[in-house]
Scaffold this motif. Sequence first.
Motif, PDB file in Angstrom:
ATOM      1  N   TYR A   1     -17.034 -21.182   5.216  1.00  0.00           N
ATOM      2  CA  TYR A   1     -16.403 -19.942   5.665  1.00  0.00           C
ATOM      3  C   TYR A   1     -16.904 -18.754   4.851  1.00  0.00           C
ATOM      4  CZ  TYR A   1     -13.128 -22.521   8.593  1.00  0.00           C
ATOM      5  OH  TYR A   1     -12.586 -23.309   9.569  1.00  0.00           O
ATOM      6  N   ALA A   2     -17.040 -18.938   3.536  1.00  0.00           N
ATOM      7  CA  ALA A   2     -17.541 -17.851   2.698  1.00  0.00           C
ATOM      8  C   ALA A   2     -18.968 -17.476   3.069  1.00  0.00           C
ATOM      9  CB  ALA A   2     -17.459 -18.260   1.223  1.00  0.00           C
ATOM     10  N   ALA A   3     -19.796 -18.503   3.360  1.00  0.00           N
ATOM     11  CA  ALA A   3     -21.193 -18.232   3.709  1.00  0.00           C
ATOM     12  C   ALA A   3     -21.310 -17.505   5.039  1.00  0.00           C
ATOM     13  CB  ALA A   3     -21.976 -19.549   3.758  1.00  0.00           C
ATOM     14  N   VAL A   4     -20.528 -17.918   6.030  1.00  0.00           N
ATOM     15  CA  VAL A   4     -20.613 -17.302   7.351  1.00  0.00           C
ATOM     16  C   VAL A   4     -20.098 -15.864   7.319  1.00  0.00           C
ATOM     17  CG1 VAL A   4     -19.717 -17.392   9.707  1.00  0.00           C
ATOM     18  CG2 VAL A   4     -20.505 -19.479   8.606  1.00  0.00           C
TER      19      VAL A   4
ATOM     20  N   ASP B   1     -22.589 -13.396   5.436  1.00  0.00           N
ATOM     21  CA  ASP B   1     -23.996 -13.350   5.823  1.00  0.00           C
ATOM     22  C   ASP B   1     -24.167 -12.389   7.001  1.00  0.00           C
ATOM     23  OD1 ASP B   1     -26.623 -13.856   6.707  1.00  0.00           O
ATOM     24  OD2 ASP B   1     -26.543 -15.905   5.945  1.00  0.00           O
ATOM     25  N   ASP B   2     -25.030 -11.408   6.830  1.00  0.00           N
ATOM     26  CA  ASP B   2     -25.268 -10.429   7.902  1.00  0.00           C
ATOM     27  C   ASP B   2     -25.853 -11.077   9.153  1.00  0.00           C
ATOM     28  OD1 ASP B   2     -24.316  -8.410   6.298  1.00  0.00           O
ATOM     29  OD2 ASP B   2     -26.292  -7.821   5.563  1.00  0.00           O
ATOM     30  N   TYR B   3     -26.564 -12.183   8.994  1.00  0.00           N
ATOM     31  CA  TYR B   3     -27.153 -12.855  10.159  1.00  0.00           C
ATOM     32  C   TYR B   3     -26.048 -13.363  11.090  1.00  0.00           C
ATOM     33  CZ  TYR B   3     -29.408 -16.607  12.808  1.00  0.00           C
ATOM     34  OH  TYR B   3     -29.849 -17.441  13.816  1.00  0.00           O
TER      35      TYR B   3
ATOM     36  N   PHE C   1     -22.025 -12.565  15.725  1.00  0.00           N
ATOM     37  CA  PHE C   1     -20.641 -12.402  16.162  1.00  0.00           C
ATOM     38  C   PHE C   1     -20.437 -11.048  16.841  1.00  0.00           C
ATOM     39  CE2 PHE C   1     -19.206 -15.313  12.480  1.00  0.00           C
ATOM     40  CZ  PHE C   1     -19.572 -16.423  13.222  1.00  0.00           C
ATOM     41  N   TRP C   2     -20.996 -10.001  16.251  1.00  0.00           N
ATOM     42  CA  TRP C   2     -20.854  -8.664  16.824  1.00  0.00           C
ATOM     43  C   TRP C   2     -21.532  -8.595  18.184  1.00  0.00           C
ATOM     44  CZ3 TRP C   2     -18.456  -4.517  17.640  1.00  0.00           C
ATOM     45  CH2 TRP C   2     -19.080  -3.356  18.080  1.00  0.00           C
TER      46      TRP C   2
END
Length: 285
Positions: free
Chosen positions: A55-58, A61-63, A68-69
Amino acid sequence: MSAGRSASTPWLLVGPGALFFLAMVILPLILTVVLSFHVYDHTTGIKNEFTLAHYAAVLSDDYYLGIFWRTLRLAALTTLICVLIGAPEAYILSRMGDPWRSVFLLVIIGPLLVSVVVRAFGWSMLLGSTGLANQLLQALGFAPAKLLYTETAIVIALVHVMLPFMVIPVWTALQKLDPAVEAAAWSLGASRFTALRRVVLPQVSLGMLSGSLIVFGLSASAFAIPGLLGGRRLKMAATLVYDEFMHELNWPLGATIAIIVLAANLVIMLAYNRMVEARARRTLG
């Protein structure tokens, strides 16, 4: 004896459906949440240890945040276009008489009888570099445009697929509206646009809400259309989850992405639901 039987009857009627819902929806969702907290090692695979690192990595991470956006943005754009097209279409359909109403209703729901994959391949042929769309542009004197593997292609195909899910709820809501109410507004001096805005639109707002929630949820979780029309470069949430499960074999990370997307969809849809219902309640009293 009869009182006890009558008290247990609702539970006996609800029980099979509730058990099926628990087994097919709730239990897999719980297992996915548990899986998202497991540790993953690229050499040994999934370990029986728990961590919040995925969860912290996702979320940092801007990627992933960019994907998601893009997913939420394209889903919202698809929903907006479906509202702008589907609501007038449903209104025209409700004012038609037989047999034209049945014919056009069949035309609207007809695409649902064709597989999404088939429709996606059809759009890929239409929007390709040598497809009908570019041939038409060249015939009009314009340069060929890059349509395939773009966000535009994804939105066009999603609107085509999701439009019936907007038309049907709005049309159903219009069926409950007495045409004499709109005619009364005309007789009192209201223009057609004013009657639509002040009389018809508030009455069908809940139908538009239902259609919007369905379209947004299905668009945000769509897989076949983004995968075929977006390509490997233009990813959305569903294709990203597929890659993590099937290509990277990082099931905990894929489960984490799926849970985050589900949570974001629920928050957006519940907030939108409360906003539209509150406005309809104020309008309709």
